[in-house]
Scaffold this motif. Structure first.
Motif, short mmCIF file in Angstrom:
data_model
loop_
_atom_site.label_atom_id
_atom_site.label_comp_id
_atom_site.label_asym_id
_atom_site.label_seq_id
_atom_site.Cartn_x
_atom_site.Cartn_y
_atom_site.Cartn_z
N THR A 89 -7.35 4.65 -0.50
CA THR A 89 -6.13 4.13 -1.22
C THR A 89 -5.82 2.98 -0.19
OG1 THR A 89 -5.31 6.45 -1.92
CG2 THR A 89 -3.90 4.62 -1.80
N HIS A 90 -5.46 1.66 -1.06
CA HIS A 90 -4.93 0.48 -0.25
C HIS A 90 -3.50 0.47 -0.85
CE1 HIS A 90 -9.15 -0.16 1.45
NE2 HIS A 90 -9.43 0.26 0.23
N VAL A 91 -2.64 -0.15 -0.04
CA VAL A 91 -1.22 -0.31 -0.32
C VAL A 91 -0.96 -1.67 0.06
CG1 VAL A 91 0.90 0.48 -0.33
CG2 VAL A 91 -0.67 2.23 -0.29
N GLU A 134 6.87 2.08 -12.46
CA GLU A 134 5.27 1.92 -12.26
C GLU A 134 4.37 1.57 -13.66
OE1 GLU A 134 3.24 5.55 -10.66
OE2 GLU A 134 4.52 5.47 -9.03
N GLU A 185 5.07 -3.19 -5.11
CA GLU A 185 4.07 -2.67 -4.13
C GLU A 185 2.91 -2.48 -5.14
OE1 GLU A 185 3.97 1.89 -2.61
OE2 GLU A 185 5.43 0.73 -1.42
N THR A 218 -0.79 -0.56 -5.42
CA THR A 218 -1.62 0.66 -4.88
C THR A 218 -2.96 0.49 -5.42
OG1 THR A 218 0.37 1.86 -4.38
CG2 THR A 218 -1.88 2.99 -4.31
N THR A 219 -4.14 0.40 -4.94
CA THR A 219 -5.39 0.52 -5.54
C THR A 219 -6.08 1.64 -4.81
OG1 THR A 219 -5.44 -1.87 -5.34
CG2 THR A 219 -7.64 -0.87 -5.66
N GLN A 220 -6.52 2.61 -5.71
CA GLN A 220 -7.24 3.71 -5.42
C GLN A 220 -8.14 4.10 -6.24
OE1 GLN A 220 -4.32 6.72 -5.00
NE2 GLN A 220 -3.43 6.54 -7.02
#
Length: 96
Positions: free
Chosen positions: A23-25, A37, A67, A69-71
């Motif tokens: 996960t990248h935030v 969201e 924010e 979030t890529t996951q």
């Protein structure tokens, strides 16, 4: 024979899923303020050629604090595994 294959396969399968589900935030401005969201799936062919474009700025709208979030979720990993990673998928979520 089957037991030997399982002894090799199960640890490799577990290691693959532990490292594949990263996960990248990214926090823009002060980060999420309202908790609202929006999610979209980003599709790639062999991890090199994008099939669709996910524009996080348009997903954020007029908000200056959000924010990203890529996951790779379990479903994304499952679809990638079924297609032998010819189609790879990741979920991009923008939280306002």
């Amino acid at each position: 024979m089957f037991k030997r294959i399982m002894v090799l396969f199960v640890p490799l399968f577990i290691v693959f899923f532990i490292f594949a589900c990263s996960t990248h935030v990214h926090v823009v401005g002060d980060g999420s303020q309202s908790g609202q969201e929006t999610s979209k799936r980003q599709l790639w062919v062999i991890g090199l050629v994008p099939i669709n474009e996910v524009d996080t700025r348009s997903m954020a709208g007029d908000s200056e604090n959000y924010e990203i979030t890529t996951q790779m979720t379990f479903i994304d990993g499952l679809i990638s595994a079924i297609t032998y990673n010819i189609i790879s998928i990741r979920t991009v979520t923008v939280k306002k």
